[in-house]
Motif scaffolding. Structure first.
Motif, mmCIF file in Angstrom:
data_model
loop_
_atom_site.group_PDB
_atom_site.id
_atom_site.type_symbol
_atom_site.label_atom_id
_atom_site.label_comp_id
_atom_site.label_asym_id
_atom_site.label_seq_id
_atom_site.Cartn_x
_atom_site.Cartn_y
_atom_site.Cartn_z
ATOM 1 N N ILE A 94 56.269 42.361 -8.370
ATOM 2 C CA ILE A 94 57.714 42.259 -8.139
ATOM 3 C C ILE A 94 58.332 41.224 -9.063
ATOM 4 O O ILE A 94 59.402 41.425 -9.632
ATOM 5 C CB ILE A 94 57.988 41.890 -6.664
ATOM 6 N N GLY A 95 57.641 40.116 -9.214
ATOM 7 C CA GLY A 95 58.214 39.054 -10.020
ATOM 8 C C GLY A 95 58.236 39.383 -11.495
ATOM 9 O O GLY A 95 59.012 38.830 -12.242
ATOM 10 N N GLY A 96 57.366 40.277 -11.884
ATOM 11 C CA GLY A 96 57.324 40.526 -13.325
ATOM 12 C C GLY A 96 56.131 39.802 -13.897
ATOM 13 O O GLY A 96 55.972 38.600 -13.754
ATOM 14 N N VAL A 97 55.294 40.560 -14.538
ATOM 15 C CA VAL A 97 54.018 40.009 -14.951
ATOM 16 C C VAL A 97 54.101 39.307 -16.291
ATOM 17 O O VAL A 97 53.239 38.535 -16.659
ATOM 18 C CB VAL A 97 52.991 41.159 -15.019
ATOM 19 N N THR A 98 55.144 39.576 -17.018
ATOM 20 C CA THR A 98 55.144 39.111 -18.399
ATOM 21 C C THR A 98 55.430 37.638 -18.568
ATOM 22 O O THR A 98 55.170 37.077 -19.611
ATOM 23 C CB THR A 98 56.177 39.894 -19.230
ATOM 24 N N SER A 99 55.961 36.995 -17.543
ATOM 25 C CA SER A 99 56.262 35.592 -17.761
ATOM 26 C C SER A 99 55.823 34.764 -16.567
ATOM 27 O O SER A 99 55.707 35.250 -15.455
ATOM 28 C CB SER A 99 57.762 35.395 -17.962
ATOM 29 N N SER A 100 55.573 33.505 -16.822
ATOM 30 C CA SER A 100 55.186 32.604 -15.748
ATOM 31 C C SER A 100 56.333 32.443 -14.765
ATOM 32 O O SER A 100 56.133 32.284 -13.567
ATOM 33 C CB SER A 100 54.797 31.245 -16.322
ATOM 34 N N LEU A 101 57.536 32.528 -15.291
ATOM 35 C CA LEU A 101 58.700 32.412 -14.409
ATOM 36 C C LEU A 101 58.701 33.553 -13.399
ATOM 37 O O LEU A 101 59.076 33.405 -12.245
ATOM 38 C CB LEU A 101 59.968 32.471 -15.268
ATOM 39 N N ALA A 111 49.858 33.928 -8.313
ATOM 40 C CA ALA A 111 50.458 35.011 -9.090
ATOM 41 C C ALA A 111 50.265 34.744 -10.577
ATOM 42 O O ALA A 111 49.981 35.654 -11.365
ATOM 43 C CB ALA A 111 51.942 35.148 -8.745
ATOM 44 N N LEU A 112 50.400 33.478 -10.957
ATOM 45 C CA LEU A 112 50.201 33.108 -12.354
ATOM 46 C C LEU A 112 48.779 33.457 -12.800
ATOM 47 O O LEU A 112 48.558 34.017 -13.874
ATOM 48 C CB LEU A 112 50.434 31.595 -12.513
ATOM 49 N N SER A 113 47.820 33.146 -11.937
ATOM 50 C CA SER A 113 46.426 33.396 -12.283
ATOM 51 C C SER A 113 46.165 34.894 -12.456
ATOM 52 O O SER A 113 45.475 35.324 -13.379
ATOM 53 C CB SER A 113 45.523 32.765 -11.227
ATOM 54 N N LEU A 114 46.748 35.699 -11.571
ATOM 55 C CA LEU A 114 46.556 37.140 -11.695
ATOM 56 C C LEU A 114 47.249 37.666 -12.936
ATOM 57 O O LEU A 114 46.751 38.558 -13.628
ATOM 58 C CB LEU A 114 47.083 37.862 -10.446
ATOM 59 N N SER A 115 48.394 37.083 -13.253
ATOM 60 C CA SER A 115 49.164 37.599 -14.382
ATOM 61 C C SER A 115 48.387 37.462 -15.687
ATOM 62 O O SER A 115 48.535 38.272 -16.594
ATOM 63 C CB SER A 115 50.518 36.903 -14.476
ATOM 64 N N LEU A 153 53.525 23.471 -12.695
ATOM 65 C CA LEU A 153 54.140 23.274 -14.009
ATOM 66 C C LEU A 153 53.070 23.108 -15.071
ATOM 67 O O LEU A 153 53.151 23.673 -16.166
ATOM 68 C CB LEU A 153 55.024 22.019 -13.965
ATOM 69 N N ALA A 154 52.049 22.309 -14.730
ATOM 70 C CA ALA A 154 50.980 22.066 -15.703
ATOM 71 C C ALA A 154 50.289 23.373 -16.082
ATOM 72 O O ALA A 154 50.076 23.657 -17.262
ATOM 73 C CB ALA A 154 49.973 21.071 -15.128
ATOM 74 N N CYS A 155 49.965 24.181 -15.073
ATOM 75 C CA CYS A 155 49.269 25.431 -15.364
ATOM 76 C C CYS A 155 50.161 26.394 -16.125
ATOM 77 O O CYS A 155 49.727 27.031 -17.090
ATOM 78 C CB CYS A 155 48.796 26.086 -14.056
ATOM 79 N N ALA A 156 51.409 26.506 -15.685
ATOM 80 C CA ALA A 156 52.323 27.409 -16.388
ATOM 81 C C ALA A 156 52.482 26.952 -17.825
ATOM 82 O O ALA A 156 52.485 27.754 -18.760
ATOM 83 C CB ALA A 156 53.671 27.441 -15.670
ATOM 84 N N TRP A 162 51.494 29.012 -21.187
ATOM 85 C CA TRP A 162 52.475 29.222 -22.242
ATOM 86 C C TRP A 162 51.954 28.683 -23.570
ATOM 87 O O TRP A 162 52.080 29.319 -24.608
ATOM 88 C CB TRP A 162 53.785 28.536 -21.839
ATOM 89 N N ALA A 163 51.328 27.480 -23.478
ATOM 90 C CA ALA A 163 50.812 26.878 -24.708
ATOM 91 C C ALA A 163 49.753 27.775 -25.321
ATOM 92 O O ALA A 163 49.676 27.939 -26.534
ATOM 93 C CB ALA A 163 50.240 25.503 -24.393
ATOM 94 N N LEU A 164 48.929 28.360 -24.448
ATOM 95 C CA LEU A 164 47.871 29.232 -24.931
ATOM 96 C C LEU A 164 48.441 30.423 -25.684
ATOM 97 O O LEU A 164 47.997 30.781 -26.770
ATOM 98 C CB LEU A 164 47.036 29.732 -23.736
ATOM 99 N N GLN A 165 49.483 31.008 -25.080
ATOM 100 C CA GLN A 165 50.078 32.182 -25.695
ATOM 101 C C GLN A 165 50.820 31.819 -26.969
ATOM 102 O O GLN A 165 50.729 32.496 -27.987
ATOM 103 C CB GLN A 165 51.081 32.823 -24.712
ATOM 104 N N ALA A 166 51.582 30.725 -26.876
ATOM 105 C CA ALA A 166 52.423 30.374 -28.024
ATOM 106 C C ALA A 166 51.596 29.720 -29.126
ATOM 107 O O ALA A 166 51.829 29.937 -30.306
ATOM 108 C CB ALA A 166 53.540 29.445 -27.570
ATOM 109 N N GLY A 167 50.640 28.910 -28.675
ATOM 110 C CA GLY A 167 49.895 28.120 -29.655
ATOM 111 C C GLY A 167 48.943 28.943 -30.492
ATOM 112 O O GLY A 167 48.832 28.767 -31.698
ATOM 113 N N SER A 168 48.266 29.872 -29.809
ATOM 114 C CA SER A 168 47.267 30.613 -30.572
ATOM 115 C C SER A 168 47.733 32.046 -30.734
ATOM 116 O O SER A 168 47.555 32.876 -29.854
ATOM 117 C CB SER A 168 45.926 30.575 -29.834
#
Lengths: 277, 291, 374
Positions: free
Chosen positions: A221-228, A24-28, A136-139, A143-149
């Protein structure tokens, strides 16, 4: 039952949740860039096969599989990104679905993949702990990608909103599309190798359109905007069939109803995501 | 054998065509890929089955099931698409919404009838026809003529009736059509009725021809249908028909002259190549939406 | 206070003596067997028969028709609905609770995924319908009472050669299913060994409904024999369509065709089809006639091979438990040691490689029922 006992008895379930969450993370990633690229199941399969064949034939250990598999998936994604680079919206979705089906049929017909019977006796050494560590590592990475750059995060958001407009203000839309596809493929690849090593047996059918639909549903269903959201969605969808066993044959209906309810009534994440006209 | 294989391809192609025209019609009018089309295909087959089992004579059961499919289509629009239209949700969200409806419909079918394969009453074994060295069953003929007839009716409706003109206007430019005073919502739900009725007819005929009805019967044709409309051009009815017949024939010939292993791969290869090389397919108007 | 402690002592003595007096003999050993079958989904035809048979067996145990000795044998029947993920999860559940033995799952492809989990946990498995190659090889406590295709098909081909004298054959099989692929390989080998020339090989995918292109091609070769390597859901379409394109060859198939559904659905087109099977409902083994009668009365249809093998599975387990084995290790040991267990399949033993040592039954569809092929 003690907590450890509970975890042990349901470790397979937790494994599944972890792997589904990775998918799901990968699709998001793609969805957040506005790309309905439905090829995660296929990438998962490619990596799973590469990793499994490697460990069965060349006696790779798990670490080597975990590097080679996602690498192979990412490579294929990079190659795929070229021809589908100009496709948009529904056309992109259809092209990726077609790609998935072709991959599945190739897997059925190549002798080295064991064909339709699949591969068995894959060393079972992917434990629950490892799966969640990778998740956890991928999430964290995402997150680092989004926040960092900040520029990349902005580029993704702009591409999602309106590709045409994004191009006019100088955003390299092609780069965003390729990056999200390739990174997503790598994550899906990790999920694939873990899946192969957590179950003893893989078949091409494991990576077909049904799986893709499943990933899409848990993502939405989970919501695409966050890894959570990815984790929540997959946990929900994996656990649900088990808890509603009493509904017997009506289990499927509830999943559909929930999906519809989310889209119709809790759309703020989703509708905001794909506001295109 | 060549001619027989061509004829085989024609028969399977005619079913693909009947299914695909509904698919492409909705896309043409709304730019939406309706992934619940296959579920309505299946639901219609089951309702025809239920009606015949309840004692309805076959023609009446078929007619009722087709109407039922049309009504399902209207419901589908009202529940899953209209609210999103009001919100201006674009074209990808409705796709997912349609998946939700598909899951619900399949789930209800599975709940009532389970996952087993069912059959229509007892047709007995009807001896095949032999005409000029070719062999085909009477059901094949029925399916072929019904499909072509229904598609012809659709073409007539689209070309010669007011409703048809409205549909084409809305498909072309919704804003302009509204300015011309066309009732957009009504046109849309009537389109859904028509498209779903045809899809339902395809389901019923498929169930009859192979005497097999099961909750997963829509899975294959859903993906093949995609290939057909991509080849024919998304939104083009005549393209869908031509594409369907072409794919049916190519599949048959591939079995005859290459190998049966890759029969299904043909449709997807075609789909993929068309999307890359000529996304508008044979007769499509719009290739990709930009923005 | 003294009087109180006197009363207390008396009460205690009373209680102690009554418990001693009313003590039962050693409580019955409780043996739980987990059963995983696909009562729904693509394999539903097979799994429903299996579940029916086990339910009947449970009643038969209760009514004393099956003897379980001093042990109390209970069954926990679960439906995996042909979903391999559920098979895996159910297997894990049984592996980690106090289940002593696992019966099932329905399909070979599911078993390859779930049996390793049972093997790791030391939970013995009794397969009742897996006939692909390699099932018992998964572990020293994996058994099967279903005859493998490689045990039945060569017999079937021999019979056909003897009675029908075919010279050529064509094969159509599903290329995406472990069972149908095994079927194909074994048929191909057996045909070649018997000197029958294979003139054409065609494939299809699970879920296909239109086989005319492949069958038309086969028809152009006019083979004497048509081998249908499929499970029943495709066979009931392949066979009528074969007739429709004008194929007049004799038709033969493996275990997948061995289901009353074949006759129910394919009707007259199924006449003459030869099936390599492991069970003939008309057999005269002791206890079989009663089983057939009770099953037919309760479920409205006579038991097929899947029901019989499931019922026999319970009979084997009951016999094993009656001999005193109640723990996982003991059960596995005892199953291997048993010889000549009376079951509805005949006198049953396991081979040293834990396969079924039982006779095969080559059947043919004649006037709407399966009869012995002669």
């Amino acid at each position: 039952m003690s907590l450890l006992g509970f975890l042990a008895a349901h470790s397979k379930l937790f494994d599944q949740i972890g792997i589904d969450a990775l998918l799901a993370l990968s699709l998001s990633l793609s969805l957040r860039a506005g790309q309905l690229a439905l090829a995660q199941a296929a990438f998962m399969g490619i990596a799973a096969y590469v990793g499994s064949i490697g460990s069965l034939v060349a006696h790779w250990n798990l670490a080597e599989s975990l590097i080679a598999g996602p690498l192979a998936a990412a490579l294929v994604a990079a190659l795929l990104a070229l021809p589908i680079g100009r496709l948009q919206g529904v056309f992109l979705a259809i092209a990726t679905v077609a790609f998935g089906e072709i991959a599945r049929i190739v897997e059925i017909n190549l002798p080295i993949t064991g064909g339709a019977e699949g591969l068995s006796n894959i060393p079972n050494d992917a434990g629950t702990f490892l799966i969640y560590a990778m998740l956890l590592a991928c999430a964290g990475g995402v997150w680092a990608l989004q926040a960092g750059s900040r520029s990349f995060a902005l580029a993704m958001a702009a591409t999602r909103e309106d590709e045409h407009a994004a191009r006019t203000i100088g955003i390299d839309v092609a780069r965003v599309r390729i990056l999200t596809l390739v990174l997503g493929a790598a994550i899906a690849g990790i999920a694939g190798v873990l899946y192969a090593h957590a179950n003893f047996f893989i078949t091409p059918e494991d990576f077909g359109f049904t799986r893709m639909e499943q990933i899409l549903v848990s993502c939405v269903i989970g919501g695409v905007t966050s890894s959570l959201g990815a984790i929540f969605g997959s946990a929900f969808l994996t656990v649900l069939p088990e808890t509603i066993r009493f509904l017997h044959q009506y289990r499927e209906v509830s999943i559909g109803v929930i999906l519809l309810a989310v889209i119709l009534f809790a759309p703020s994440g989703i509708a905001g995501l794909w506001k295109r006209r | 054998m060549l001619i027989q294989q061509l004829v085989n391809g024609l028969f399977s192609g005619s079913l693909y065509a009947l299914f695909a025209v509904g698919y492409t019609l909705v896309f043409g009018v709304l730019d939406i890929l309706n992934l619940a089309h296959a579920a309505i295909f299946t639901a219609a087959a089951f309702s025809a089955l239920a009606l015949t089992a309840a004692g309805f004579p076959l023609p009446l059961a078929l007619a009722c099931a087709i109407v039922f499919a049309g009504i399902l289509g209207i419901l589908l629009d009202r529940v899953a698409f209209a609210p999103l239209r009001r919100r201006n949700a674009g074209t990808l969200v409705p796709l997912i919404s349609s998946i939700g409806v598909a899951i619900v419909i399949r789930g209800i079918i599975r709940g009532i009838w389970g996952s087993d394969e069912l059959r229509f009453g007892n047709f007995g074994s009807m001896p095949p026809f032999h005409v000029g060295g070719l062999t085909f069953g009477i059901l094949d003929l029925v399916v072929l003529t019904s499909s072509l007839l229904l598609v012809a009716i659709l073409s007539f409706v689209l070309r010669a009736t007011t409703f048809g003109r409205n549909v084409r206007a809305v498909a072309q430019d919704r804003v302009a059509a509204a300015l011309l005073g066309i009732d957009i919502e009504r046109t849309i739900w009537m389109t859904f009725f028509l498209a779903s009725a045809l899809g339902g007819a395809a389901g019923i005929l498929t169930g009859l021809q192979f005497n097999s009805v099961s909750v997963d019967m829509g899975a294959k044709i859903e993906l093949k249908g995609l290939a057909v409309i991509v080849l024919g051009g998304m939104g083009s009815v005549s393209g869908a028909v031509l594409g369907a017949l072409l794919i049916g024939i190519v599949e048959s010939l591939s079995v005859a002259y290459i190998s049966s292993n890759f029969r299904d791969a043909i449709a997807f290869l075609v789909m993929f190549l068309i999307l890359i090389l000529r996304p508008q397919g044979l007769f499509g108007r719009r290739a990709q939406r930009t923005g | 206070m003294r009087s109180f402690s006197l009363v207390a002592a008396a009460a205690l003595t009373l209680v102690a003596s009554t418990s001693v007096l009313s003590a039962e003999p050693a409580p019955k050993a409780q043996v739980t067997v987990g059963v995983i079958v696909d009562a729904g989904g693509s394999a539903g035809a097979y799994g429903t028969a299996q579940r029916n048979a086990v339910e009947l067996a449970v009643d038969d145990i209760r009514n004393g028709l099956i003897d379980t000795g001093k042990s109390n044998l209970t069954f926990d029947i679960e439906d995996a609905a042909s979903d391999p993920a559920q098979v895996v999860s159910l297997t894990q559940k049984f592996a980690t609770d106090n289940t002593a033995l696992l019966i099932g799952p329905t399909l070979s492809s599911e078993a390859f995924k779930s049996d390793p989990i049972a093997v790791r946990a030391g939970l013995p498995v009794l397969a009742i319908s897996n006939t692909a190659h390699g099932i018992p090889e998964q572990g020293p406590s994996v058994f099967r009472d279903s005859l493998a295709e490689e045990q039945v098909v060569p017999e079937a081909v021999k019979s056909v050669k003897k009675i029908l004298h075919p010279k050529t054959a064509a094969i159509i099989y599903g290329d995406d299913n472990a069972f149908t692929k095994t079927d194909f390989q074994i048929f191909q080998d057996s045909l070649t060994k018997e000197g029958i020339k294979v003139v054409d090989i065609e494939t299809y995918h699970t879920g296909d409904v239109d086989f005319k292109p492949q069958l038309t091609k086969i028809a152009s070769f006019s083979p004497d024999l048509l081998v249908v390597g499929s499970i029943v859901s495709e066979a009931v379409k392949i066979i009528p369509q074969a007739k429709q394109v004008g194929i007049t060859s004799h038709i033969i198939g493996g275990n997948g065709l061995n289901s009353p559904k074949l006759i129910q659905i394919a009707d007259k087109d199924a006449e003459g089809v030869v099936v390599g099977a492991a069970y003939d409902a008309a057999n005269t083994y002791p206890g079989n006639a009663g089983f057939v009668t009770r099953y037919t009365k309760r479920f409205g249809t006579s038991p097929d091979q899947f029901a019989a093998q499931a019922y026999a599975g319970v009979q084997i387990v009951a016999y094993t438990v009656k001999s005193g084995a109640t723990s996982r290790e003991n059960i596995a040991e005892q199953m291997l040691a048993n010889r000549g267990i009376p079951t509805v399949l005949g006198r049953f033993s396991f081979t040293q490689t834990r396969d079924a040592d039982a006779p095969s039954a080559i059947m043919q569809v004649h006037n709407g029922t399966f009869v012995s092929f002669k």
